[in-house]
Structures are given as structure tokens and as C-alpha cells.
Scaffold this motif. Structure first.
Motif, PDB file in Angstrom:
ATOM      1  N   ARG A  55       0.835  -1.211   0.000  1.00  0.00           N
ATOM      2  CA  ARG A  55       0.000   0.000   0.000  1.00  0.00           C
ATOM      3  C   ARG A  55       0.869   1.260   0.000  1.00  0.00           C
ATOM      4  NH1 ARG A  55      -1.080   4.387   0.241  1.00  0.00           N
ATOM      5  NH2 ARG A  55      -2.921   5.448   1.024  1.00  0.00           N
ATOM      6  N   GLY A  56       1.926   1.246   0.768  1.00  0.00           N
ATOM      7  CA  GLY A  56       2.795   2.413   0.840  1.00  0.00           C
ATOM      8  C   GLY A  56       3.504   2.706  -0.469  1.00  0.00           C
ATOM      9  N   PHE A  57       3.972   1.661  -1.136  1.00  0.00           N
ATOM     10  CA  PHE A  57       4.727   1.851  -2.373  1.00  0.00           C
ATOM     11  C   PHE A  57       3.847   2.023  -3.608  1.00  0.00           C
ATOM     12  CE2 PHE A  57       8.311  -0.312  -0.077  1.00  0.00           C
ATOM     13  CZ  PHE A  57       9.202   0.743  -0.165  1.00  0.00           C
ATOM     14  N   SER A  58       2.610   1.548  -3.565  1.00  0.00           N
ATOM     15  CA  SER A  58       1.788   1.526  -4.779  1.00  0.00           C
ATOM     16  C   SER A  58       0.857   2.726  -4.923  1.00  0.00           C
ATOM     17  CB  SER A  58       0.962   0.243  -4.820  1.00  0.00           C
ATOM     18  OG  SER A  58       0.021   0.240  -3.769  1.00  0.00           O
ATOM     19  N   PHE A  59       1.059   3.778  -4.132  1.00  0.00           N
ATOM     20  CA  PHE A  59       0.102   4.879  -4.170  1.00  0.00           C
ATOM     21  C   PHE A  59      -0.004   5.524  -5.548  1.00  0.00           C
ATOM     22  CE2 PHE A  59       3.890   7.321  -3.248  1.00  0.00           C
ATOM     23  CZ  PHE A  59       3.682   8.553  -3.850  1.00  0.00           C
ATOM     24  N   VAL A  60       1.068   5.568  -6.306  1.00  0.00           N
ATOM     25  CA  VAL A  60       1.004   6.185  -7.638  1.00  0.00           C
ATOM     26  C   VAL A  60       0.045   5.404  -8.530  1.00  0.00           C
ATOM     27  CG1 VAL A  60       2.331   6.750  -9.711  1.00  0.00           C
ATOM     28  CG2 VAL A  60       3.301   7.214  -7.453  1.00  0.00           C
ATOM     29  N   ALA A  61       0.073   4.091  -8.430  1.00  0.00           N
ATOM     30  CA  ALA A  61      -0.841   3.257  -9.219  1.00  0.00           C
ATOM     31  C   ALA A  61      -2.279   3.364  -8.714  1.00  0.00           C
ATOM     32  CB  ALA A  61      -0.380   1.806  -9.186  1.00  0.00           C
ATOM     33  N   LEU A  62      -2.453   3.626  -7.431  1.00  0.00           N
ATOM     34  CA  LEU A  62      -3.790   3.714  -6.852  1.00  0.00           C
ATOM     35  C   LEU A  62      -4.453   5.080  -7.079  1.00  0.00           C
ATOM     36  CD1 LEU A  62      -3.119   1.946  -3.430  1.00  0.00           C
ATOM     37  CD2 LEU A  62      -4.419   1.035  -5.372  1.00  0.00           C
ATOM     38  N   MET A  63      -3.666   6.105  -7.232  1.00  0.00           N
ATOM     39  CA  MET A  63      -4.209   7.467  -7.336  1.00  0.00           C
ATOM     40  C   MET A  63      -5.289   7.622  -8.412  1.00  0.00           C
ATOM     41  SD  MET A  63      -0.807   9.763  -6.611  1.00  0.00           S
ATOM     42  CE  MET A  63      -1.576  11.337  -6.962  1.00  0.00           C
ATOM     43  N   PRO A  64      -5.115   7.079  -9.613  1.00  0.00           N
ATOM     44  CA  PRO A  64      -6.168   7.255 -10.633  1.00  0.00           C
ATOM     45  C   PRO A  64      -7.499   6.608 -10.259  1.00  0.00           C
ATOM     46  CG  PRO A  64      -4.114   6.573 -11.652  1.00  0.00           C
ATOM     47  CD  PRO A  64      -3.926   6.449 -10.174  1.00  0.00           C
ATOM     48  N   MET A  65      -7.476   5.599  -9.384  1.00  0.00           N
ATOM     49  CA  MET A  65      -8.716   4.934  -8.983  1.00  0.00           C
ATOM     50  C   MET A  65      -9.506   5.759  -7.976  1.00  0.00           C
ATOM     51  SD  MET A  65      -7.654   0.953  -8.691  1.00  0.00           S
ATOM     52  CE  MET A  65      -5.871   0.906  -8.624  1.00  0.00           C
ATOM     53  N   PHE A  66      -8.832   6.704  -7.320  1.00  0.00           N
ATOM     54  CA  PHE A  66      -9.461   7.553  -6.308  1.00  0.00           C
ATOM     55  C   PHE A  66      -9.078   9.005  -6.568  1.00  0.00           C
ATOM     56  CE2 PHE A  66      -8.594   3.372  -4.545  1.00  0.00           C
ATOM     57  CZ  PHE A  66      -9.827   3.006  -4.040  1.00  0.00           C
ATOM     58  N   PRO A  67      -9.538   9.582  -7.687  1.00  0.00           N
ATOM     59  CA  PRO A  67      -9.082  10.916  -8.078  1.00  0.00           C
ATOM     60  C   PRO A  67      -9.496  12.031  -7.117  1.00  0.00           C
ATOM     61  CG  PRO A  67     -10.881  10.191  -9.480  1.00  0.00           C
ATOM     62  CD  PRO A  67     -10.504   9.024  -8.616  1.00  0.00           C
ATOM     63  N   GLU A  68     -10.503  11.778  -6.270  1.00  0.00           N
ATOM     64  CA  GLU A  68     -10.953  12.817  -5.350  1.00  0.00           C
ATOM     65  C   GLU A  68     -10.013  12.988  -4.160  1.00  0.00           C
ATOM     66  OE1 GLU A  68     -12.767   8.961  -3.977  1.00  0.00           O
ATOM     67  OE2 GLU A  68     -12.547   9.923  -5.925  1.00  0.00           O
ATOM     68  N   ASN A  69      -9.123  12.012  -3.926  1.00  0.00           N
ATOM     69  CA  ASN A  69      -8.179  12.123  -2.812  1.00  0.00           C
ATOM     70  C   ASN A  69      -7.033  13.048  -3.195  1.00  0.00           C
ATOM     71  OD1 ASN A  69      -9.798  10.295  -1.530  1.00  0.00           O
ATOM     72  ND2 ASN A  69      -8.338   8.628  -1.562  1.00  0.00           N
ATOM     73  N   LEU A 107      -3.263  14.924  -3.144  1.00  0.00           N
ATOM     74  CA  LEU A 107      -1.876  14.472  -3.139  1.00  0.00           C
ATOM     75  C   LEU A 107      -1.359  14.386  -1.701  1.00  0.00           C
ATOM     76  CD1 LEU A 107       0.637  13.603  -4.658  1.00  0.00           C
ATOM     77  CD2 LEU A 107       1.253  16.031  -4.870  1.00  0.00           C
ATOM     78  N   THR A 108      -1.758  15.330  -0.874  1.00  0.00           N
ATOM     79  CA  THR A 108      -1.356  15.300   0.538  1.00  0.00           C
ATOM     80  C   THR A 108      -1.824  14.012   1.199  1.00  0.00           C
ATOM     81  OG1 THR A 108      -1.414  17.701   0.661  1.00  0.00           O
ATOM     82  CG2 THR A 108      -1.513  16.502   2.746  1.00  0.00           C
ATOM     83  N   PHE A 109      -3.084  13.627   0.947  1.00  0.00           N
ATOM     84  CA  PHE A 109      -3.599  12.369   1.491  1.00  0.00           C
ATOM     85  C   PHE A 109      -2.710  11.207   1.074  1.00  0.00           C
ATOM     86  CE2 PHE A 109      -5.819   8.435   0.471  1.00  0.00           C
ATOM     87  CZ  PHE A 109      -6.281   8.063   1.726  1.00  0.00           C
ATOM     88  N   TRP A 110      -2.392  11.137  -0.215  1.00  0.00           N
ATOM     89  CA  TRP A 110      -1.613  10.010  -0.717  1.00  0.00           C
ATOM     90  C   TRP A 110      -0.216   9.987  -0.114  1.00  0.00           C
ATOM     91  CZ3 TRP A 110      -3.902   6.022  -2.455  1.00  0.00           C
ATOM     92  CH2 TRP A 110      -5.117   6.143  -3.123  1.00  0.00           C
ATOM     93  N   LEU A 111       0.422  11.132  -0.027  1.00  0.00           N
ATOM     94  CA  LEU A 111       1.786  11.169   0.514  1.00  0.00           C
ATOM     95  C   LEU A 111       1.813  10.819   1.999  1.00  0.00           C
ATOM     96  CD1 LEU A 111       3.173  14.317  -1.349  1.00  0.00           C
ATOM     97  CD2 LEU A 111       3.638  11.897  -1.846  1.00  0.00           C
ATOM     98  N   VAL A 112       0.901  11.405   2.757  1.00  0.00           N
ATOM     99  CA  VAL A 112       0.885  11.160   4.210  1.00  0.00           C
ATOM    100  C   VAL A 112       0.472   9.722   4.507  1.00  0.00           C
ATOM    101  CG1 VAL A 112      -0.240  11.793   6.381  1.00  0.00           C
ATOM    102  CG2 VAL A 112       0.537  13.577   4.814  1.00  0.00           C
ATOM    103  N   SER A 113      -0.613   9.265   3.913  1.00  0.00           N
ATOM    104  CA  SER A 113      -1.086   7.905   4.211  1.00  0.00           C
ATOM    105  C   SER A 113      -0.080   6.858   3.728  1.00  0.00           C
ATOM    106  CB  SER A 113      -2.467   7.658   3.607  1.00  0.00           C
ATOM    107  OG  SER A 113      -2.428   7.713   2.197  1.00  0.00           O
TER     108      SER A 113
END
Length: 147
Positions: free
Chosen positions: A98-112, A114-120
Motif C-alpha cells: 500500500r505504501g509503495f503503490s500509491f502512484v498506481a492507486l491514485m487514478p482509482m481515487f481521483p478525489e483524494n 496528493l497530501t492524502f496520498w503522501l501522508v497515508s
């Protein structure tokens, strides 16, 4: 297991804190969903009283709580649980993936944000590293006990 493992103890505490934060979203509602970056769609559904945000968040609370208990068991703070070695390996892997794959996950949850993705993702990497390090340190003991 003879001694306390600080990495698994810390991982258990962090998992429990994450479970409580998710529980807070259910209890305190839309403001918490927004603050923790669940996405505007989840926040709006929570605001409308829809069942979905609470259901999804409840599943996450239960999973994180269970992982915390496995961390405590691996740390030597409670008695060994069934399939402890396997569970700790899976928990470590899930957090790290989950920590390493955030770039791949971002398009599936476009409303989140960048801060959310980096921190989480950073939080997941830290927790996953703690689980993995503690599991590695305990591996000889787990092998002797066939857990």
C-alpha cells in the motif's frame, strides 16, 4: 517467545491508532472523513446518512484492530495467536505494498488529494517496516514454535 519486541509493539500501537482514527470517522462524521482525506464522495455520502461510508470504514476498523492484536502477539505481549508468522508476513506485505503503490492507486481515487496520498503512504511504509523488522527479528523464535 521470551522477550518483548519493540518494533512489533510499535506496529501494534500504530495499527490501533489507525483503527481509532477510522472509528472516529464513523462516530464524528463528515468532518473527520474530509480531514482524513477519504474523498468528497465518501464525505457527501456520510453527510447524507448513507450506510456505505460507515460500512467500509467499519471493515477497516476491524482489520486494523485484528492486525494490532497480531502485532501484540508477535511482540510477546499476549499469547501467540494461530498462524502468527503467516499473519505478520501478510500484514507487513500489505502495509508495504500500500505504501509503495500509491502512484498506481491514485487514478482509482481521483478525489483524494496528493497530501492524502503522501501522508497515508508514508504512514503505511513506516508501519509496514515496523511489522517486517519485528517479524524478521522474531523469525527464529516463530520457527521453533512452528507458528
Amino acid at each position: 517467545m521470551r522477550t518483548y519486541n519493540k518494533f512489533l509493539g510499535a506496529a501494534a500501537v500504530f495499527s490501533a491508532v489507525a483503527a481509532l482514527a477510522h472509528l472516529g470517522c464513523i462516530v464524528f462524521g463528515v468532518d473527520w472523513y474530509r480531514f482524513f482525506g477519504a474523498g468528497e464522495q465518501m464525505a457527501q455520502m456520510a453527510e447524507a446518512g448513507h450506510w456505505y461510508p460507515a460500512a467500509v470504514t467499519s471493515v477497516i476498523v476491524v482489520i486494523l484492530g485484528l492486525w494490532s492484536i497480531y502485532g501484540l502477539s508477535g511482540a510477546g505481549l499476549i499469547k501467540p495467536l494461530p498462524l502468527l508468522r503467516l499473519a505478520l508476513c501478510l500484514i507487513s506485505g500489505i502495509f508495504l505494498i500500500r505504501g509503495f503503490s500509491f502512484v498506481a492507486l491514485m487514478p482509482m481515487f481521483p478525489e483524494n488529494s496528493l497530501t492524502f496520498w503522501l501522508v497515508s503512504s508514508a504512514i503505511c511504509l513506516i508501519i509496514g517496516t515496523f511489522y517486517a523488522t519485528g517479524t524478521y527479528q522474531r523469525w527464529p523464535e516463530f520457527s521453533r514454535k512452528n507458528s
